[in-house]
Design an enzyme around this catalytic site. Sequence first.
Site, short mmCIF file in Angstrom:
data_model
loop_
_atom_site.label_atom_id
_atom_site.label_comp_id
_atom_site.label_asym_id
_atom_site.label_seq_id
_atom_site.Cartn_x
_atom_site.Cartn_y
_atom_site.Cartn_z
N ALA A 192 0.80 -1.24 0.00
CA ALA A 192 0.00 0.00 0.00
C ALA A 192 0.84 1.29 0.00
O ALA A 192 0.62 2.16 -0.87
CB ALA A 192 -0.99 -0.03 1.16
N ARG B 185 -5.70 -0.25 -8.08
CA ARG B 185 -5.80 -1.25 -7.00
C ARG B 185 -6.76 -0.71 -5.94
O ARG B 185 -6.40 0.19 -5.18
CB ARG B 185 -4.41 -1.55 -6.41
CG ARG B 185 -3.50 -2.12 -7.48
CD ARG B 185 -2.61 -3.24 -7.10
NE ARG B 185 -3.10 -4.33 -6.34
CZ ARG B 185 -2.31 -5.07 -5.56
NH1 ARG B 185 -1.03 -4.78 -5.45
NH2 ARG B 185 -2.80 -6.11 -4.90
N ASP C 6 -3.52 -2.88 4.30
CA ASP C 6 -3.85 -2.13 3.09
C ASP C 6 -4.86 -1.04 3.37
O ASP C 6 -4.91 -0.02 2.67
CB ASP C 6 -4.37 -3.07 2.01
CG ASP C 6 -3.19 -3.66 1.27
OD1 ASP C 6 -2.57 -4.57 1.80
OD2 ASP C 6 -2.86 -3.13 0.19
N ASN D 105 -5.82 -6.78 4.76
CA ASN D 105 -4.43 -7.06 4.43
C ASN D 105 -4.42 -8.32 3.55
O ASN D 105 -5.47 -8.92 3.29
CB ASN D 105 -3.59 -7.26 5.69
CG ASN D 105 -2.09 -7.28 5.39
OD1 ASN D 105 -1.59 -6.40 4.69
ND2 ASN D 105 -1.37 -8.27 5.88
N LYS D 106 -3.26 -8.68 3.09
CA LYS D 106 -3.12 -9.81 2.17
C LYS D 106 -3.93 -11.02 2.60
O LYS D 106 -3.96 -11.36 3.79
CB LYS D 106 -1.62 -10.17 2.07
CG LYS D 106 -1.26 -11.30 1.16
CD LYS D 106 -1.81 -11.16 -0.25
CE LYS D 106 -1.43 -9.87 -0.91
NZ LYS D 106 -2.27 -9.55 -2.10
O1 MRU Z 1 -1.02 -7.37 -3.15
P1 MRU Z 1 0.09 -6.67 -2.44
O2 MRU Z 1 1.40 -7.35 -2.55
O3 MRU Z 1 0.15 -5.21 -2.82
O4 MRU Z 1 -0.36 -6.73 -0.92
C1 MRU Z 1 0.49 -6.15 0.04
C2 MRU Z 1 0.04 -6.34 1.44
O5 MRU Z 1 -0.97 -6.96 1.71
C3 MRU Z 1 0.85 -5.66 2.49
O6 MRU Z 1 0.83 -6.37 3.69
C4 MRU Z 1 0.27 -4.24 2.75
O7 MRU Z 1 0.13 -3.55 1.55
C5 MRU Z 1 1.13 -3.46 3.66
S1 MRU Z 1 2.65 -3.08 2.91
C6 MRU Z 1 3.57 -2.14 3.95
#
Ligand code: MRU
Length: 337
Positions: free
Chosen positions: A57, A89, A228, A238-239
């Site tokens: 993010a 996104r 995120d 989050n992921k």
């Molecule tokens: O799909 P991504 O790789 O963009 O997802 C990233 C994540 O879920 C991270 O944990 C989140 O963005 C925090 S990054 C500091």
Amino acid sequence: MKVHFEGESREMHSLWMEGTEIKFIDQRLLPHKLEIFSAKNVKDVAFAIKDMVVRGAPAIGAAAALGMAQAKIQKEDRNKVANILRETRPTAQDLFTALDFMLKKIEEGADPKEAAKDYIDNILNKCRKIGEHGETLIKDDQRILTHCNAGALATVDYGTALSPIRLAHRGGKNIFVFVDETRPRLQGARLTAWELLNEGIPHALIADNAAGDFMQRGEIDMVIVGADRITQNGDFANKIGTYEKAVLAYENHIPFYVAAPITTFDFSLANGSAIPIEERSQEEVLKIGSELIAPSGTKARNPAFDVTFAKYVTGYITETGVFKAEEISSLKSHAIR
Ligand code: MRU
């Protein structure tokens, strides 16, 4: 972050601007190739975000800030460019924070390159401070689980979840990191393991379905993840896979922390049910790299994020300190303007 590039060890950020081109470490190619992707215009920037040349993010926000500066220099219509980038996104709150910040600065007549630089310097400082606050929570000999990549690559440098880990290690604490592989895009295996290896931080990669077992055995002392988007009541996206790790940590009485700059907080949403969740292509699940891992014709579902409820979170590590869910509204006054 420390990287090995063109035969030498050097410090590098995840993205930067050179003239009117935006340069990204191409995260699709790591860990085996370190190559730089150049974005010459908004089409390239939107592609880089969507295709995950740049991801995480805060890094997506930083890319958008630079994209707006580039567009202004190229005399593109700022609203049109902002709308193109907004579509890339949907879950990453920092994307919208950065676009709103840049639109406001440009409307106020600020130099766009300076405004983007301010935004990026700010993110860098925030991540360092997250490290300083979060580091105090980590005790000597602790074993920490992290999910996805919330490291320097996902920000500009330091990271969010990895920043406290980095600073604890640099400060001489003996720590060990369990890294979830993080299917389907393997950000843990490809990116977090790479960052930890570059910094000499002891770690082990584990399969996505192994964390519960390690918790049950008493081998994990704390969990730190990134976010995120965090809503007013502390629910956060989050992921994909974060939710199950949080429930497992709760069940096993293991502290579970979320590390994020205030740019990731969405103060307009009351709770996590309203967070838009990006659904990515079936291909990401059906293949590893270019290899099909399911019978041809199999369908897949691929939500990129899940929502974890605030009740599972021990604390939110931010640039202004560590907070409980009930204290989130007090952070609003620190939102970037
Ligand atoms: O799909 P991504 O790789 O963009 O997802 C990233 C994540 O879920 C991270 O944990 C989140 O963005 C925090 S990054 C500091």
